[in-house]
Design a protein around this motif. Structure first.
Motif, PDB file in Angstrom:
ATOM      1  N   ALA A  61     -31.204  -4.725  20.794  1.00 28.03           N
ATOM      2  CA  ALA A  61     -30.131  -4.916  19.816  1.00 28.03           C
ATOM      3  C   ALA A  61     -28.995  -5.729  20.440  1.00 28.03           C
ATOM      4  O   ALA A  61     -28.452  -6.643  19.801  1.00 28.03           O
ATOM      5  CB  ALA A  61     -29.622  -3.567  19.320  1.00 28.03           C
ATOM      6  N   ARG A  62     -28.645  -5.410  21.672  1.00 32.77           N
ATOM      7  CA  ARG A  62     -27.582  -6.168  22.366  1.00 32.77           C
ATOM      8  C   ARG A  62     -27.998  -7.626  22.577  1.00 32.77           C
ATOM      9  O   ARG A  62     -27.216  -8.548  22.345  1.00 32.77           O
ATOM     10  CB  ARG A  62     -27.270  -5.527  23.716  1.00 32.77           C
ATOM     11  N   ASP A  63     -29.227  -7.820  23.029  1.00 31.74           N
ATOM     12  CA  ASP A  63     -29.703  -9.179  23.288  1.00 31.74           C
ATOM     13  C   ASP A  63     -29.846  -9.980  21.999  1.00 31.74           C
ATOM     14  O   ASP A  63     -29.562 -11.190  21.978  1.00 31.74           O
ATOM     15  CB  ASP A  63     -31.035  -9.146  24.041  1.00 31.74           C
ATOM     16  N   LEU A  64     -30.248  -9.338  20.916  1.00 34.19           N
ATOM     17  CA  LEU A  64     -30.388 -10.036  19.636  1.00 34.19           C
ATOM     18  C   LEU A  64     -29.033 -10.445  19.074  1.00 34.19           C
ATOM     19  O   LEU A  64     -28.913 -11.499  18.432  1.00 34.19           O
ATOM     20  CB  LEU A  64     -31.152  -9.178  18.633  1.00 34.19           C
ATOM     21  N   LYS A  65     -28.024  -9.651  19.320  1.00 28.33           N
ATOM     22  CA  LYS A  65     -26.675 -10.005  18.857  1.00 28.33           C
ATOM     23  C   LYS A  65     -26.261 -11.354  19.439  1.00 28.33           C
ATOM     24  O   LYS A  65     -25.638 -12.165  18.753  1.00 28.33           O
ATOM     25  CB  LYS A  65     -25.685  -8.912  19.250  1.00 28.33           C
ATOM     26  N   GLU A  66     -26.634 -11.596  20.709  1.00 27.25           N
ATOM     27  CA  GLU A  66     -26.316 -12.874  21.351  1.00 27.25           C
ATOM     28  C   GLU A  66     -27.013 -14.046  20.658  1.00 27.25           C
ATOM     29  O   GLU A  66     -26.556 -15.184  20.762  1.00 27.25           O
ATOM     30  CB  GLU A  66     -26.722 -12.844  22.828  1.00 27.25           C
ATOM     31  N   LEU A  67     -28.101 -13.767  19.934  1.00 27.48           N
ATOM     32  CA  LEU A  67     -28.842 -14.810  19.204  1.00 27.48           C
ATOM     33  C   LEU A  67     -28.409 -14.911  17.750  1.00 27.48           C
ATOM     34  O   LEU A  67     -29.007 -15.659  16.968  1.00 27.48           O
ATOM     35  CB  LEU A  67     -30.352 -14.513  19.266  1.00 27.48           C
ATOM     36  N   GLY A  68     -27.410 -14.108  17.352  1.00 26.64           N
ATOM     37  CA  GLY A  68     -26.931 -14.146  15.969  1.00 26.64           C
ATOM     38  C   GLY A  68     -27.686 -13.228  15.023  1.00 26.64           C
ATOM     39  O   GLY A  68     -27.631 -13.404  13.805  1.00 26.64           O
ATOM     40  N   ILE A  69     -28.387 -12.242  15.577  1.00 26.46           N
ATOM     41  CA  ILE A  69     -29.147 -11.278  14.773  1.00 26.46           C
ATOM     42  C   ILE A  69     -28.408  -9.941  14.793  1.00 26.46           C
ATOM     43  O   ILE A  69     -28.194  -9.361  15.856  1.00 26.46           O
ATOM     44  CB  ILE A  69     -30.574 -11.076  15.327  1.00 26.46           C
ATOM     45  N   GLY A  70     -28.040  -9.441  13.619  1.00 23.89           N
ATOM     46  CA  GLY A  70     -27.422  -8.127  13.516  1.00 23.89           C
ATOM     47  C   GLY A  70     -28.459  -7.025  13.605  1.00 23.89           C
ATOM     48  O   GLY A  70     -29.668  -7.282  13.517  1.00 23.89           O
ATOM     49  N   PHE A  71     -27.985  -5.792  13.757  1.00 19.84           N
ATOM     50  CA  PHE A  71     -28.904  -4.668  13.947  1.00 19.84           C
ATOM     51  C   PHE A  71     -28.267  -3.425  13.350  1.00 19.84           C
ATOM     52  O   PHE A  71     -27.080  -3.170  13.542  1.00 19.84           O
ATOM     53  CB  PHE A  71     -29.154  -4.451  15.444  1.00 19.84           C
ATOM     54  N   VAL A  72     -29.059  -2.648  12.644  1.00 24.65           N
ATOM     55  CA  VAL A  72     -28.615  -1.374  12.097  1.00 24.65           C
ATOM     56  C   VAL A  72     -29.783  -0.389  12.190  1.00 24.65           C
ATOM     57  O   VAL A  72     -30.940  -0.781  12.016  1.00 24.65           O
ATOM     58  CB  VAL A  72     -28.115  -1.522  10.639  1.00 24.65           C
ATOM     59  N   ALA A  73     -29.481   0.860  12.515  1.00 20.59           N
ATOM     60  CA  ALA A  73     -30.515   1.901  12.582  1.00 20.59           C
ATOM     61  C   ALA A  73     -30.216   2.945  11.517  1.00 20.59           C
ATOM     62  O   ALA A  73     -29.046   3.261  11.251  1.00 20.59           O
ATOM     63  CB  ALA A  73     -30.555   2.542  13.961  1.00 20.59           C
ATOM     64  N   ILE A  74     -31.276   3.460  10.917  1.00 21.11           N
ATOM     65  CA  ILE A  74     -31.156   4.425   9.825  1.00 21.11           C
ATOM     66  C   ILE A  74     -32.041   5.627  10.121  1.00 21.11           C
ATOM     67  O   ILE A  74     -33.205   5.466  10.489  1.00 21.11           O
ATOM     68  CB  ILE A  74     -31.578   3.787   8.487  1.00 21.11           C
ATOM     69  N   ASN A  75     -31.475   6.817   9.937  1.00 16.63           N
ATOM     70  CA  ASN A  75     -32.250   8.055  10.035  1.00 16.63           C
ATOM     71  C   ASN A  75     -32.415   8.598   8.621  1.00 16.63           C
ATOM     72  O   ASN A  75     -31.445   8.966   7.975  1.00 16.63           O
ATOM     73  CB  ASN A  75     -31.531   9.078  10.916  1.00 16.63           C
ATOM     74  N   SER A  76     -33.655   8.658   8.163  1.00 20.21           N
ATOM     75  CA  SER A  76     -33.963   9.144   6.815  1.00 20.21           C
ATOM     76  C   SER A  76     -34.659  10.492   6.827  1.00 20.21           C
ATOM     77  O   SER A  76     -35.029  10.999   5.764  1.00 20.21           O
ATOM     78  CB  SER A  76     -34.850   8.123   6.089  1.00 20.21           C
ATOM     79  N   ASN A  77     -34.883  11.060   7.997  1.00 21.44           N
ATOM     80  CA  ASN A  77     -35.613  12.327   8.065  1.00 21.44           C
ATOM     81  C   ASN A  77     -34.841  13.459   7.407  1.00 21.44           C
ATOM     82  O   ASN A  77     -33.608  13.470   7.387  1.00 21.44           O
ATOM     83  CB  ASN A  77     -35.921  12.698   9.513  1.00 21.44           C
ATOM     84  N   ASP A  78     -35.575  14.436   6.914  1.00 17.20           N
ATOM     85  CA  ASP A  78     -35.005  15.638   6.301  1.00 17.20           C
ATOM     86  C   ASP A  78     -34.363  16.481   7.395  1.00 17.20           C
ATOM     87  O   ASP A  78     -35.051  17.160   8.152  1.00 17.20           O
ATOM     88  CB  ASP A  78     -36.119  16.408   5.587  1.00 17.20           C
ATOM     89  N   GLY A  79     -33.044  16.430   7.481  1.00 18.16           N
ATOM     90  CA  GLY A  79     -32.309  17.135   8.524  1.00 18.16           C
ATOM     91  C   GLY A  79     -32.241  18.634   8.319  1.00 18.16           C
ATOM     92  O   GLY A  79     -31.898  19.373   9.251  1.00 18.16           O
TER      93      GLY A  79
END
Length: 185
Positions: A61-79
């Motif tokens: 994610a850090r390295d992709l940011k340097e290339l202009g790619i954003g990143f988001v993570a999502i947790n959809s599991n039943d908590g």
């Protein structure tokens, strides 16, 4: 039980939603895009597949940011059924792993359903136009962290997307724990 997502549906458009992040703020998924694209990663806190590669996810994610790619993570599991994946535990997991990206809670699981998320981790890589170009693995790691010199499949695919707007035609699906769906009411 391990799950494997389907192959990339090239050109499928990213779905936006606004979700609560571990920072206590609401985040629009698409507003996290960089000028050259976006990775939407479905992860969770307890999955051994995610735990094995979380440092690599953060690195990429850090390295992709340097290339202009954003990143988001999502947790959809039943908590509720899986307390390790609760919102409170998401905060701890993000802090312990120094997430450089928003970690969002899909409490009602509508976003996971809209994306067709199948497992954790499940990666969706979009170009600058919001068109799906990658649906594959991070690397060849499984429930154990792989060797340090593994090919960085997600990173290399998204580098290609950043440079050309198109993902590789050959992709290897991710594998991981199935999404922990709420029981139908």
């Amino acid at each position: 039980m391990a799950a494997i997502p389907p192959v990339c549906d090239f050109g499928w458009k990213a779905v936006d939603a606004t979700l609560l992040g571990v920072d206590g703020k609401r985040h629009s998924i698409l507003e996290e895009a960089g000028p050259r694209g976006l990775v939407v990663a479905f992860i969770c806190n307890h999955c051994p597949y995610v735990k094995a590669v979380i440092r690599r996810i953060v690195r990429d994610a850090r390295d992709l940011k340097e290339l202009g790619i954003g990143f988001v993570a999502i947790n959809s599991n039943d908590g509720e059924a899986y307390p390790a994946d609760s919102y409170e535990n998401m905060k701890i997991f993000a802090r312990e792993n120094a997430f450089p990206f928003p970690y969002l809670h899909d409490d009602d699981q509508t976003v996971a359903r809209a994306y067709g998320a199948a497992c954790t981790p499940d990666f969706f890589g979009f170009n600058a136009a919001g068109e799906l170009q990658y649906r594959g693995r991070l690397d060849a790691s499984r429930k154990e962290e792989g060797a340090p010199d593994l090919r960085r499949d997600l990173f290399e695919a998204m580098r290609q997307v950043a440079e050309t707007g198109r993902g590789p035609r050959e992709q290897i699906a991710s594998i991981g724990c199935s999404i922990k769906w709420r029981e139908a009411v």
